[in-house]
Design a protein around this motif. Structure first.
Motif, PDB file in Angstrom:
ATOM      1  N   CYS A 181      38.648 -38.633  42.051  1.00  0.00           N
ATOM      2  CA  CYS A 181      39.688 -38.552  41.022  1.00  0.00           C
ATOM      3  C   CYS A 181      39.104 -38.844  39.638  1.00  0.00           C
ATOM      4  O   CYS A 181      38.031 -39.444  39.519  1.00  0.00           O
ATOM      5  N   PRO A 182      39.788 -38.437  38.569  1.00  0.00           N
ATOM      6  CA  PRO A 182      39.361 -38.834  37.221  1.00  0.00           C
ATOM      7  C   PRO A 182      39.368 -40.356  37.094  1.00  0.00           C
ATOM      8  O   PRO A 182      40.289 -41.021  37.580  1.00  0.00           O
ATOM      9  N   ARG A 183      38.325 -40.900  36.434  1.00  0.00           N
ATOM     10  CA  ARG A 183      38.170 -42.344  36.322  1.00  0.00           C
ATOM     11  C   ARG A 183      37.957 -42.748  34.867  1.00  0.00           C
ATOM     12  O   ARG A 183      37.224 -42.081  34.139  1.00  0.00           O
ATOM     13  N   MET A 184      38.557 -43.848  34.483  1.00  0.00           N
ATOM     14  CA  MET A 184      38.289 -44.452  33.183  1.00  0.00           C
ATOM     15  C   MET A 184      37.959 -45.913  33.406  1.00  0.00           C
ATOM     16  O   MET A 184      38.628 -46.597  34.181  1.00  0.00           O
ATOM     17  N   PHE A 185      36.912 -46.389  32.732  1.00  0.00           N
ATOM     18  CA  PHE A 185      36.554 -47.805  32.766  1.00  0.00           C
ATOM     19  C   PHE A 185      36.868 -48.389  31.403  1.00  0.00           C
ATOM     20  O   PHE A 185      36.318 -47.977  30.387  1.00  0.00           O
ATOM     21  N   MET A 186      37.781 -49.368  31.390  1.00  0.00           N
ATOM     22  CA  MET A 186      38.216 -50.001  30.148  1.00  0.00           C
ATOM     23  C   MET A 186      37.610 -51.395  30.056  1.00  0.00           C
ATOM     24  O   MET A 186      37.572 -52.129  31.046  1.00  0.00           O
ATOM     25  N   TYR A 187      37.130 -51.750  28.855  1.00  0.00           N
ATOM     26  CA  TYR A 187      36.484 -53.048  28.662  1.00  0.00           C
ATOM     27  C   TYR A 187      36.700 -53.519  27.228  1.00  0.00           C
ATOM     28  O   TYR A 187      36.875 -52.719  26.301  1.00  0.00           O
TER      29      TYR A 187
END
Length: 272
Positions: free
Chosen positions: A214-220
């Protein structure tokens, strides 16, 4: 005049691995694929309740709940709680609310649980926003304290953990520390932390994360822009979202930026 109901609060009775639970949840129904929110250690479902204040999510169905041992949820055996236990809880929550395909958002402990959930339910997760969830050993800056500061007494460990969090030189740390005693039962801490450390060190989490379909986003938070793997996961197709004026807790330090990134990412995933 009666107040408008913007979400429904319920207690969901479950039995997970033979343990009786009563899970405190917030949810809103709708025609679109819902968002499942999983909170981090020391947080609660209310981290995400302001979705109803965000115009970009008007009418968006969602489910958020307090993990066992946290918030207003009740667990008959706190010593049984671990990340695999939280995974099984999430699976039963999806079944209870009859959710088939969904967007997934998880923070920290909830991000790790969400990663395992997305791996197990390949094909059902439409998108995954990982908000500083564990994908490498370096992510255990909170949970590894169970190893670095050994203490047999659960109450004493938790007291000391709270004080260390209060003094940490990061955005929202004191705010986070102030409510920890009210949001987590001390008896749940060891099992959660030990399983997080083990999985981070030995669970091949990076391979699992990069292998998701699936599409993934990593937020930090910008204070954590030093994470060694950011360029690597970006090169592997993961979208990065750096939140300004923020450490580990975008929902406390910069919630508007958090919601904007989630909305834009999920809109793109839906369009795709």
């Amino acid at each position: 005049m009666a107040a408008q109901t913007e979400f429904i609060a319920t207690q969901v009775p479950l039995t997970v691995q033979g343990v009786e639970l009563s899970i405190a949840s917030l949810h809103r129904a709708g025609e679109r694929a819902p968002i499942l929110f999983l909170h981090g250690f020391g947080s609660t479902k209310e981290d995400y309740a302001d979705i109803v204040r965000q115009a970009a999510f008007a009418g968006q169905p969602f489910v958020a709940y307090d993990a066992p041992g946290c918030g207003a949820s009740h667990c008959a055996d706190l010593g049984r709680i671990s990340i695999p236990f939280l995974l099984d809880t999430a699976l039963q929550i999806l079944e209870h609310f009859q959710i088939e395909r969904f967007h997934l958002v998880g923070h920290s402990m909830g991000g790790l649980t969400a990663l395992m959930l997305a791996h197990k339910l390949a094909g059902r997760v439409l998108s995954f926003v990982d908000i500083e969830g564990n994908i490498a050993p370096e992510d255990c800056f909170l949970s590894r304290q169970i190893v670095d500061y050994p203490e047999v007494d659960a109450e004493r460990f938790f007291d000391d953990f709270i004080e260390r969090a209060r003094q940490a030189p990061a955005y929202a740390s004191a705010l986070y520390a102030a409510s920890l005693r009210h949001k987590v039962r001390p008896g749940a801490v060891r099992g959660i932390f030990e399983s997080m450390v083990w999985l981070s060190d030995h669970g091949e989490l990076m391979d699992t994360f990069l292998g998701l379909g699936c599409p993934r986003m990593f937020m930090y938070g910008e204070q954590n822009a030093h994470l060694s793997y950011l360029a690597h996961i970006q090169a592997q197709g993961v979208r990065l979202a750096q939140i300004p004026a923020c450490g580990h807790f975008p929902m406390y330090s910069n919630p508007m930026a958090m919601w904007q990134h989630i909305a834009e990412f999920q809109a793109g995933a839906h369009a795709g």
